[in-house]
Scaffold this motif. Sequence first.
Motif, PDB file in Angstrom:
ATOM      1  N   SER A   1      -5.332  16.207   2.643  1.00  0.00           N
ATOM      2  CA  SER A   1      -5.904  15.194   1.802  1.00  0.00           C
ATOM      3  C   SER A   1      -5.054  14.020   1.920  1.00  0.00           C
ATOM      4  N   HIS A   2      -5.830  12.888   2.342  1.00  0.00           N
ATOM      5  CA  HIS A   2      -5.055  11.579   2.529  1.00  0.00           C
ATOM      6  C   HIS A   2      -5.720  10.528   1.820  1.00  0.00           C
ATOM      7  N   THR A   3      -5.008   9.878   1.001  1.00  0.00           N
ATOM      8  CA  THR A   3      -5.461   8.952  -0.306  1.00  0.00           C
ATOM      9  C   THR A   3      -4.670   7.813  -0.004  1.00  0.00           C
ATOM     10  N   VAL A   4      -5.240   6.710   0.337  1.00  0.00           N
ATOM     11  CA  VAL A   4      -4.512   5.199   0.209  1.00  0.00           C
ATOM     12  C   VAL A   4      -4.862   4.593  -1.068  1.00  0.00           C
ATOM     13  N   TRP A   5      -3.541   4.140  -1.291  1.00  0.00           N
ATOM     14  CA  TRP A   5      -3.670   3.420  -2.758  1.00  0.00           C
ATOM     15  C   TRP A   5      -3.175   1.866  -2.556  1.00  0.00           C
ATOM     16  N   ALA A   6      -3.521   0.834  -3.410  1.00  0.00           N
ATOM     17  CA  ALA A   6      -3.021  -0.223  -3.430  1.00  0.00           C
ATOM     18  C   ALA A   6      -1.551  -0.437  -3.432  1.00  0.00           C
TER      19      ALA A   6
ATOM     20  N   MET B   1       0.935  -1.337   0.099  1.00  0.00           N
ATOM     21  CA  MET B   1       0.005   0.070  -0.119  1.00  0.00           C
ATOM     22  C   MET B   1       0.831   1.314   0.072  1.00  0.00           C
ATOM     23  N   TYR B   2       0.222   2.491  -0.487  1.00  0.00           N
ATOM     24  CA  TYR B   2       0.889   3.593  -0.674  1.00  0.00           C
ATOM     25  C   TYR B   2      -0.099   4.672   0.083  1.00  0.00           C
ATOM     26  N   ILE B   3       0.567   5.640   0.856  1.00  0.00           N
ATOM     27  CA  ILE B   3      -0.327   6.741   1.168  1.00  0.00           C
ATOM     28  C   ILE B   3       0.209   7.957   0.859  1.00  0.00           C
ATOM     29  N   ALA B   4      -0.613   8.661  -0.205  1.00  0.00           N
ATOM     30  CA  ALA B   4      -0.267  10.193  -0.555  1.00  0.00           C
ATOM     31  C   ALA B   4      -1.286  11.271   0.252  1.00  0.00           C
ATOM     32  N   MET B   5      -0.316  12.022   0.807  1.00  0.00           N
ATOM     33  CA  MET B   5      -1.090  13.160   1.443  1.00  0.00           C
ATOM     34  C   MET B   5      -0.470  14.737   0.962  1.00  0.00           C
ATOM     35  N   ASN B   6      -1.545  15.580   1.013  1.00  0.00           N
ATOM     36  CA  ASN B   6      -1.363  17.007   0.660  1.00  0.00           C
ATOM     37  C   ASN B   6      -1.525  17.782   1.970  1.00  0.00           C
ATOM     38  N   ARG B   7      -0.582  18.475   2.529  1.00  0.00           N
ATOM     39  CA  ARG B   7      -0.900  19.476   3.666  1.00  0.00           C
ATOM     40  C   ARG B   7      -1.273  20.802   3.292  1.00  0.00           C
TER      41      ARG B   7
ATOM     42  N   PHE C   1      -7.303   2.679  -6.287  1.00  0.00           N
ATOM     43  CA  PHE C   1      -7.570   3.374  -5.377  1.00  0.00           C
ATOM     44  C   PHE C   1      -8.232   2.505  -4.086  1.00  0.00           C
ATOM     45  N   VAL C   2      -7.971   3.000  -2.822  1.00  0.00           N
ATOM     46  CA  VAL C   2      -8.371   2.388  -1.718  1.00  0.00           C
ATOM     47  C   VAL C   2      -9.410   3.313  -1.061  1.00  0.00           C
ATOM     48  N   SER C   3      -8.925   4.221  -0.425  1.00  0.00           N
ATOM     49  CA  SER C   3      -9.622   5.247   0.232  1.00  0.00           C
ATOM     50  C   SER C   3      -9.404   6.577   0.195  1.00  0.00           C
ATOM     51  N   PHE C   4     -10.137   7.436   0.598  1.00  0.00           N
ATOM     52  CA  PHE C   4      -9.640   8.888   0.757  1.00  0.00           C
ATOM     53  C   PHE C   4     -10.412   9.517   2.003  1.00  0.00           C
TER      54      PHE C   4
ATOM     55  N   PHE D   1      -0.884   4.774  -7.371  1.00  0.00           N
ATOM     56  CA  PHE D   1      -0.814   6.129  -7.199  1.00  0.00           C
ATOM     57  C   PHE D   1      -0.161   6.890  -8.403  1.00  0.00           C
ATOM     58  N   ILE D   2       1.042   6.397  -8.849  1.00  0.00           N
ATOM     59  CA  ILE D   2       1.695   7.142 -10.175  1.00  0.00           C
ATOM     60  C   ILE D   2       0.586   6.900 -11.405  1.00  0.00           C
ATOM     61  N   GLY D   3       0.055   5.789 -11.567  1.00  0.00           N
ATOM     62  CA  GLY D   3      -1.111   5.788 -12.623  1.00  0.00           C
ATOM     63  C   GLY D   3      -2.089   6.893 -12.377  1.00  0.00           C
ATOM     64  N   TRP D   4      -2.447   7.068 -11.242  1.00  0.00           N
ATOM     65  CA  TRP D   4      -3.543   8.336 -11.019  1.00  0.00           C
ATOM     66  C   TRP D   4      -3.024   9.506 -11.667  1.00  0.00           C
ATOM     67  N   THR D   5      -1.705   9.962 -11.010  1.00  0.00           N
ATOM     68  CA  THR D   5      -1.138  11.123 -11.414  1.00  0.00           C
ATOM     69  C   THR D   5      -0.939  11.265 -13.023  1.00  0.00           C
ATOM     70  N   HIS D   6      -0.872  10.243 -13.698  1.00  0.00           N
ATOM     71  CA  HIS D   6      -0.793  10.171 -15.142  1.00  0.00           C
ATOM     72  C   HIS D   6      -2.102  10.198 -15.945  1.00  0.00           C
ATOM     73  N   SER D   7      -3.148   9.879 -15.334  1.00  0.00           N
ATOM     74  CA  SER D   7      -4.531   9.515 -15.837  1.00  0.00           C
ATOM     75  C   SER D   7      -5.347  10.836 -16.216  1.00  0.00           C
ATOM     76  N   ASP D   8      -6.155  10.678 -16.951  1.00  0.00           N
ATOM     77  CA  ASP D   8      -7.093  11.690 -17.548  1.00  0.00           C
ATOM     78  C   ASP D   8      -8.143  12.067 -16.383  1.00  0.00           C
ATOM     79  N   HIS D   9      -8.342  11.083 -15.614  1.00  0.00           N
ATOM     80  CA  HIS D   9      -9.240  11.380 -14.392  1.00  0.00           C
ATOM     81  C   HIS D   9      -8.460  12.486 -13.379  1.00  0.00           C
TER      82      HIS D   9
END
Length: 104
Positions: free
Chosen positions: A54-59, A1-7, A35-38, A64-72
């Motif tokens: 903002s706290h996002t949990v990824w598988a 798992m990987y957690i991405a946070m922005n303060r 994507f796991v949770s936000f 996570f990197i896939g999300w940052t390069h996505s159209d979404h």
Amino acid sequence: MYIAMNRFKVAIDHEDAFQNRWLNREVLLKEVPGFVSFQFLQGPRTEDYALYVSHTVWASYDAFIGWTHSDHFRQAHASAGEGKKLTMGAPIFEGFKVLQNIDA
């Protein structure tokens, strides 16, 4: 798992607008593989600002990197920075590889 946070440091007089911007946005994360949770977190306050995260949990980190390069991702962030500036500076990113996870 990987957690991405922005303060975010949010000026006290802009808290309501900041919360409304986050709580009333279109959420595209559920459509992203891995994507796991936000969580949208409100932290401590000082005289000048309130801390939000903002706290996002990824598988995985790759998810996570896939999300940052996505159209979404591009769609979700297309209006970031538009309108009245609500934060004191840019958000501070923090990323963490989960070494241990204990569920209830």
